[in-house]
Design a protein around this motif. Structure first.
Motif, short mmCIF file in Angstrom:
data_model
loop_
_atom_site.label_atom_id
_atom_site.label_comp_id
_atom_site.label_asym_id
_atom_site.label_seq_id
_atom_site.Cartn_x
_atom_site.Cartn_y
_atom_site.Cartn_z
N ASP A 107 -0.65 5.05 -1.40
CA ASP A 107 -0.90 3.69 -1.90
C ASP A 107 -1.93 3.66 -3.02
N PHE A 136 3.68 0.29 3.39
CA PHE A 136 4.61 -0.79 3.69
C PHE A 136 5.87 -0.64 2.84
N THR A 302 10.83 -2.23 -2.79
CA THR A 302 9.75 -3.18 -2.49
C THR A 302 8.83 -3.26 -3.70
N LYS A 306 3.50 -5.66 -3.36
CA LYS A 306 3.63 -5.90 -1.92
C LYS A 306 3.32 -4.61 -1.14
N LYS A 309 -0.37 -4.18 -0.87
CA LYS A 309 -1.13 -5.25 -0.20
C LYS A 309 -0.92 -5.25 1.31
N HIS A 310 0.29 -4.96 1.72
CA HIS A 310 0.61 -5.06 3.14
C HIS A 310 0.39 -3.72 3.85
N HIS A 311 0.22 -3.84 5.18
CA HIS A 311 0.04 -2.61 5.96
C HIS A 311 1.29 -2.30 6.75
N HIS A 312 1.57 -1.05 6.87
CA HIS A 312 2.63 -0.61 7.77
C HIS A 312 2.01 -0.58 9.16
N GLU A 313 2.54 -1.40 10.07
CA GLU A 313 1.91 -1.54 11.39
C GLU A 313 2.40 -0.46 12.35
#
Ligand code: ATP
Length: 326
Positions: A107, A136, A302, A306, A309-313
């Motif tokens: 990232d 993400f 993607t 995005k 900014k987003h996390h892979h949970e």
């Protein structure tokens, strides 16, 4: 109208991950098949600034599938974080008439790619290459499968000696911000507990569990600790446990860099080949500032914005497995 892409550059950036070579191979050969010219950029963004471009042909990527690391080398570049550094990098691309970039990295590398493409008119596309699996927009990142298999293999061996000597081992695996490696390798080795940055570590609960196991005559235990756990690394946690419950003979192992290297697994090679090829297809179809990933069986683009900014949970079901089965 969008400019036609004739020449692309490909680079690997950030931490190396097994499977990066398979991805480079797919990008290079996929692009050549489409009639594009390809430059390999050595040492990531740092090499881009320094003009380390290498013209690639079909043979340049022969025999590299099974090798860990990256034939293009990788680096972390402080200079690329500056506007001045990125401007020099852009001028280097212009010098080689490179119209588009494929960035293979994590990232941080994608943040750099976003910054770069917002300042200069150059399409970029990212392939997720990191052992951490923390990105993400894809189920798995390139290198993750090899890393968890390496961790599993190492913990299996540690378990043998833990059993033989009746010991409690704290095994630290990589994952500064994410517990994916810890969780999967922990489940796969039947660890008694897994400590990850995503959930707060309750030391009382951990000690209570170890006491319970001791009472039922379990004499050896494995606790897998992700390096980024908020209680500290394996040394810190082992110390805290040892001060309050001293029945176990405690040992600590830090797996360290063995988790990065080695020949990629079949899954990583196939994933990397697919994503590399899809990156080229995406670029030619007009995809810009996106990351190519695979979710279930589908290829998904993607936006980089995005993806960073987003996390892979972590999957909570997997976390439960540890508690239920140990
Ligand atoms: P890994 O997940 O293996 O650590 P990564 O891609 O996240 O890989 P980083 O070291 O975070 O690795 O980032 C790689 C490089 O990307 C940095 O050395 C830097 O050159 C560039 N980079 C990261 N963030 C930015 C940013 N905000 N602006 C410009 N460049 C950046």
């Amino acid at each position: 109208m969008k400019k036609k892409i004739k020449t692309i550059g490909v680079l690997t950036s950030g931490g190396d991950a097994p499977g990066m070579n398979a991805c480079v191979r797919a990008v290079v050969r996929g692009a050549l098949k489409e009639g594009l010219e390809v430059y390999g950029i050595e040492h990531g963004y740092q090499g881009m600034i320094q003009g380390k471009m290498r013209k690639m042909n079909w043979k340049s990527v022969s025999g590299i599938m099974h090798q860990g690391g990256t034939i293009l080398k990788t680096a972390r570049s402080e200079r690329f974080r500056t506007k001045e550094g990125r401007e020099i990098a852009y001028n280097q691309l212009r010098h080689y008439e490179i119209d588009a970039l494929v960035i293979i990295g994590g990232d941080g590398s994608f943040k750099g790619a976003l910054e770069f493409s917002s300042e200069f008119d150059i399409p970029v596309i990212g392939c997720p290459g990191t052992i951490d699996n923390d990105i993400f927009g894809t189920d798995f990142t390139i290198g993750y499968d090899t890393a968890i298999n390496t961790a599993m293999w190492a913990i299996d061996k540690i378990k043998d000696t833990a059993n033989a000597h009746d010991r409690l081992f704290f095994v630290e695996v990589m994952g500064r911000d994410a517990g994916f490696i810890a969780l999967r390798s922990g489940i796969a080795t039947g660890a008694e507990s897994v400590l990850v940055p995503e959930s707060s570590t309750d030391i009382n609960r951990l000690i209570a569990k170890l006491e319970r196991l001791y009472q039922v005559k379990q004499r050896s235990c494995i606790v897998v600790v992700a390096e980024g756990d908020e209680m500290g690394g394996a040394f810190e946690i082992a110390k805290k446990v040892g001060q309050r419950f001293d029945k176990y003979d405690i040992r600590i192992t830090i797996l360290g860099h063995i988790q990065r290297g080695g020949s990629p697994t079949c899954m990583d090679r196939v994933l990397a080949s697919r994503l590399g090829l899809e990156a080229i297809r995406g670029l030619l179809d007009g995809q810009r500032e996106v990351m190519v990933g695979k979710i279930c069986h589908d290829i998904v683009f993607t936006p980089l914005e995005k993806a960073v900014k987003h996390h892979h949970e972590l999957n909570p079901v997997l976390l439960d497995i540890i508690d239920i089965l140990s």
